[in-house]
Design a protein around this motif. Structure first.
Motif, PDB file in Angstrom:
ATOM      1  N   ILE A 200       0.836  -1.208   0.000  1.00  0.00           N
ATOM      2  CA  ILE A 200       0.000   0.000   0.000  1.00  0.00           C
ATOM      3  C   ILE A 200       0.871   1.258   0.000  1.00  0.00           C
ATOM      4  O   ILE A 200       0.588   2.219  -0.712  1.00  0.00           O
ATOM      5  N   TYR A 201       1.939   1.242   0.813  1.00  0.00           N
ATOM      6  CA  TYR A 201       2.835   2.403   0.927  1.00  0.00           C
ATOM      7  C   TYR A 201       4.283   1.992   0.647  1.00  0.00           C
ATOM      8  O   TYR A 201       5.105   1.915   1.554  1.00  0.00           O
ATOM      9  N   PRO A 202       4.612   1.767  -0.626  1.00  0.00           N
ATOM     10  CA  PRO A 202       5.976   1.318  -0.955  1.00  0.00           C
ATOM     11  C   PRO A 202       7.046   2.378  -0.650  1.00  0.00           C
ATOM     12  O   PRO A 202       8.221   2.045  -0.524  1.00  0.00           O
ATOM     13  N   GLY A 203       6.639   3.620  -0.481  1.00  0.00           N
ATOM     14  CA  GLY A 203       7.591   4.688  -0.156  1.00  0.00           C
ATOM     15  C   GLY A 203       8.289   4.471   1.173  1.00  0.00           C
ATOM     16  O   GLY A 203       9.384   4.992   1.399  1.00  0.00           O
ATOM     17  N   TRP A 204       7.664   3.696   2.062  1.00  0.00           N
ATOM     18  CA  TRP A 204       8.312   3.415   3.349  1.00  0.00           C
ATOM     19  C   TRP A 204       9.652   2.712   3.161  1.00  0.00           C
ATOM     20  O   TRP A 204      10.549   2.858   3.986  1.00  0.00           O
ATOM     21  N   LEU A 205       9.764   1.956   2.076  1.00  0.00           N
ATOM     22  CA  LEU A 205      11.014   1.224   1.846  1.00  0.00           C
ATOM     23  C   LEU A 205      12.180   2.153   1.543  1.00  0.00           C
ATOM     24  O   LEU A 205      13.335   1.741   1.586  1.00  0.00           O
ATOM     25  N   ALA A 206      11.894   3.408   1.262  1.00  0.00           N
ATOM     26  CA  ALA A 206      12.955   4.388   1.028  1.00  0.00           C
ATOM     27  C   ALA A 206      13.388   5.071   2.325  1.00  0.00           C
ATOM     28  O   ALA A 206      14.376   5.806   2.341  1.00  0.00           O
ATOM     29  N   GLN A 207      12.683   4.838   3.407  1.00  0.00           N
ATOM     30  CA  GLN A 207      12.983   5.485   4.681  1.00  0.00           C
ATOM     31  C   GLN A 207      14.083   4.725   5.434  1.00  0.00           C
ATOM     32  O   GLN A 207      13.995   3.503   5.587  1.00  0.00           O
ATOM     33  N   PRO A 208      15.101   5.430   5.932  1.00  0.00           N
ATOM     34  CA  PRO A 208      16.187   4.760   6.666  1.00  0.00           C
ATOM     35  C   PRO A 208      15.698   3.999   7.900  1.00  0.00           C
ATOM     36  O   PRO A 208      16.186   2.910   8.185  1.00  0.00           O
ATOM     37  N   TRP A 209      14.725   4.543   8.637  1.00  0.00           N
ATOM     38  CA  TRP A 209      14.228   3.848   9.829  1.00  0.00           C
ATOM     39  C   TRP A 209      13.610   2.501   9.465  1.00  0.00           C
ATOM     40  O   TRP A 209      13.705   1.546  10.238  1.00  0.00           O
ATOM     41  N   MET A 210      12.982   2.436   8.276  1.00  0.00           N
ATOM     42  CA  MET A 210      12.369   1.182   7.836  1.00  0.00           C
ATOM     43  C   MET A 210      13.440   0.139   7.527  1.00  0.00           C
ATOM     44  O   MET A 210      13.246  -1.053   7.805  1.00  0.00           O
ATOM     45  N   HIS A 211      14.571   0.566   6.990  1.00  0.00           N
ATOM     46  CA  HIS A 211      15.671  -0.376   6.731  1.00  0.00           C
ATOM     47  C   HIS A 211      16.145  -0.999   8.044  1.00  0.00           C
ATOM     48  O   HIS A 211      16.379  -2.207   8.117  1.00  0.00           O
ATOM     49  N   VAL A 212      16.287  -0.151   9.055  1.00  0.00           N
ATOM     50  CA  VAL A 212      16.736  -0.645  10.360  1.00  0.00           C
ATOM     51  C   VAL A 212      15.662  -1.560  10.957  1.00  0.00           C
ATOM     52  O   VAL A 212      15.961  -2.635  11.476  1.00  0.00           O
TER      53      VAL A 212
END
Length: 183
Positions: free
Chosen positions: A80-92
């Motif tokens: 639904i929100y693929p933009g989260w995968l660009a967020q550094p916190w999401m990587h962690v």
């Protein structure tokens, strides 16, 4: 799809909670199994049989389905929100989720061994092992809640301090149990 976001997020959170409930309780059952194994017969066999059944039900009726569903709904949220995968916190966060999955799989390996009476750990080791899920939970919750304001140094120091406090708590509890086995 975004109109269903709160429903999907709610289902994700429910299954994360039940997954963690299973991950918190399974090492406790391992501890009880280790301690039952040190009892004389027939108590040892009776307790071992009951603990195997309890562990099996917890693992396959609650923990595994919760893990699968939590991951399923998490993937749906990312669709639904693929933009989260660009967020550094999401990587962690995803790194900690991978660590959680590895912790789950190691518990599965331990579960399989205990089902065959292959006990390789002490109860004290399992008490420390039990805190692994706690540390991962703290890390993930703080990452999700704080996102961009997450102070990396504070977070790392906080997790280390939490780990030290948990280990000190385990040692204190061991002393209390040595003085009073019924505690």
């Amino acid at each position: 799809m975004s109109e269903y976001y709160n429903y999907i997020k709610s289902l994700h959170l429910i299954f994360v909670i039940t997954w963690f409930a299973g991950l918190f309780y399974i090492p406790r059952l391992f501890i009880y199994h280790i301690e039952a194994n040190q009892k004389p017969s027939p108590e040892k066999e009776i307790l071992s049989k009951q603990l195997k059944l309890m562990t099996k039900r917890l693992w396959f009726i609650i923990t595994w389905p919760s893990a699968v569903l939590a991951i399923f709904f998490a993937i749906w949220l990312l669709v639904i929100y693929p933009g989260w995968l660009a967020q550094p916190w999401m990587h962690v966060k995803l790194g900690f989720v991978l660590l959680l999955i590895l912790y789950h799989l190691k518990n599965h390996q331990i579960f399989n061994r205990f089902q065959h009476d292959d006990i390789r750990y002490t109860s004290n080791y399992m008490r420390m092992w039990n805190e692994g899920a706690t540390l991962i939970l703290f890390a993930i919750v703080f990452l999700v809640m704080l996102k961009h304001t997450f102070n990396w140094i504070f977070g790392v120091v906080g997790i280390i301090v939490l780990g030290i406090l948990l280990m000190l708590g385990i040692k204190l509890y061991k002393r209390i149990r040595n003085k009073n086995p019924e505690a």
